[in-house]
Scaffold this motif. Sequence first.
Motif, PDB file in Angstrom:
ATOM      1  N   GLU A 281       0.833  -1.205   0.000  1.00 39.38           N
ATOM      2  CA  GLU A 281       0.000   0.000   0.000  1.00 39.38           C
ATOM      3  C   GLU A 281       0.867   1.254   0.000  1.00 39.38           C
ATOM      4  O   GLU A 281       0.576   2.213  -0.714  1.00 39.38           O
ATOM      5  CB  GLU A 281      -0.935  -0.008   1.207  1.00 39.38           C
TER       6      GLU A 281
ATOM      7  N   SER B 140       1.347   5.203  -2.634  1.00 39.54           N
ATOM      8  CA  SER B 140       0.898   6.381  -1.884  1.00 39.54           C
ATOM      9  C   SER B 140       1.354   7.728  -2.438  1.00 39.54           C
ATOM     10  O   SER B 140       0.935   8.769  -1.915  1.00 39.54           O
ATOM     11  CB  SER B 140       1.383   6.273  -0.435  1.00 39.54           C
TER      12      SER B 140
ATOM     13  N   SER C  74       1.932   8.986   2.427  1.00 39.09           N
ATOM     14  CA  SER C  74       1.993   8.208   3.664  1.00 39.09           C
ATOM     15  C   SER C  74       3.252   8.489   4.470  1.00 39.09           C
ATOM     16  O   SER C  74       3.303   8.202   5.668  1.00 39.09           O
ATOM     17  CB  SER C  74       1.936   6.705   3.356  1.00 39.09           C
TER      18      SER C  74
ATOM     19  N   LEU D 158      -4.319   6.125   2.905  1.00 34.65           N
ATOM     20  CA  LEU D 158      -2.917   6.234   2.523  1.00 34.65           C
ATOM     21  C   LEU D 158      -2.362   7.632   2.773  1.00 34.65           C
ATOM     22  O   LEU D 158      -1.146   7.828   2.721  1.00 34.65           O
ATOM     23  CB  LEU D 158      -2.733   5.901   1.039  1.00 34.65           C
TER      24      LEU D 158
END
Length: 448
Positions: free
Chosen positions: A185, A189, A193, A433
């Motif tokens: 993830e 981003s 993040s 995020l």
Amino acid sequence: MNTNLQEITAQPYHGIFLNDGRKFSNWGSSRSTQPAVYVEPISYADVQAIVRNTEQFPTPVRPVGSMLSVTETIANDGGTLLCTRKLDAILGLETDDQGRHVVRVQAGCRLKKLSLWLQQQGWEIPFQAEIGEATVGSVAVGDTKESSLDGPGYFSSHVVAILSIDENGSLQTLSDKQDAAAFYEFKCSFGLSGIVVECVIEVRRASLCRADVDLKVYDSPEALTNDLLRLRKGCDALLAVVILHQLACFVEQRYRAGAGNVTPVRSQPECEQYRIAKRLAIQRGFDGGSLPPSKGIVFSRHDFINEYWHPGETESRLDFQYYEHDIGRLEQVITESYRFTQAFQQKTGFAPTGWATYFVHRPERRFKPYGIYSCGPGISCSFDPIYCNPNDPLWQQFSKEYNRLAIDILGGNPSPIQTQWLRPGDVHIPRKLARSRFTTPYYQQFLV
């Protein structure tokens, strides 16, 4: 608790600090921003100090590398623009606990510098970058594309660990083996993040590539599409630049050519001629540029990772749009784009100078959970209009109108760093995020 917080926020900062109101522009001089503060940290502690001190370094803090993006991703008026260019050390080759060969490198290192260093050691990253000024940190959490001979064809797929500074100013490490979903993830981003300061990238022994280059002309968009698909099946990887309004294209068929980290002497003159022609064509947005037909040139992949001079505002220079499509829709994409371009040219006299076509292998969804290439296993293709003047009003009009065809009708997946003139809803970035300390208004409009 409060005492500790005061000690943290009092942490000194040692890098370049500018707050004189100057503007900063992207490579193509098509986007600019006027941050309250521009900084170039020289250590991880500097990045921590910036993130923790909201008074001296106003929110949002936006990390940038070489500022190559064609979109508003650098825009951060009134905030803090953090450039990673001073954090560019190559920390060395390692073998990780999985037995993989990796290179550890700081986020501000340019891909050309890293590739040259690896070549000298006899190693390489499977991703062959087109633009060597791109920085490792930017492409580790951003969008890239490459008709790769090996691997998926986007840079972040080869990143196996990331060291970053979170919204509290703390160092955090994420890796594919220890953190799995959170790590994948994070790589989707766009720097929302956390600020990447170091990457660990899987490498392999250096190998050579063989390429056949040709110019082809067709009598219909359907014939063009069918030949592109045929040519792709006949090689290990295919890159094409389509001159759509003329139904012609330059095709570069790539083949694996065995081990090696230096272009063979017999190929060097022709290889260098082609490399220079390709570099100039890309630099100038294919404004009058052409690629000489070549057959069987063998080269080190590092040699074709080019750097480009910073153009003047009146120089022809590359500008582009980007859309990801599934390969099964390529004929519809090319046919409908041809009709659109013909109609636009008839109305305005304008047509893009070319359309870049790449083919990228998509991984399992868990490895790329969001954004482009996130639809699960398969093959994606891009069909990206190119022009030589980002500030031409007709090019901007074309791009805005073509967005609606490519995204709304053809179902193309755009990128916030490679697709201009997007509207809210065109891109979806999961809100989870994004951290408020790092989220600029440009990215805020895409959060869902």
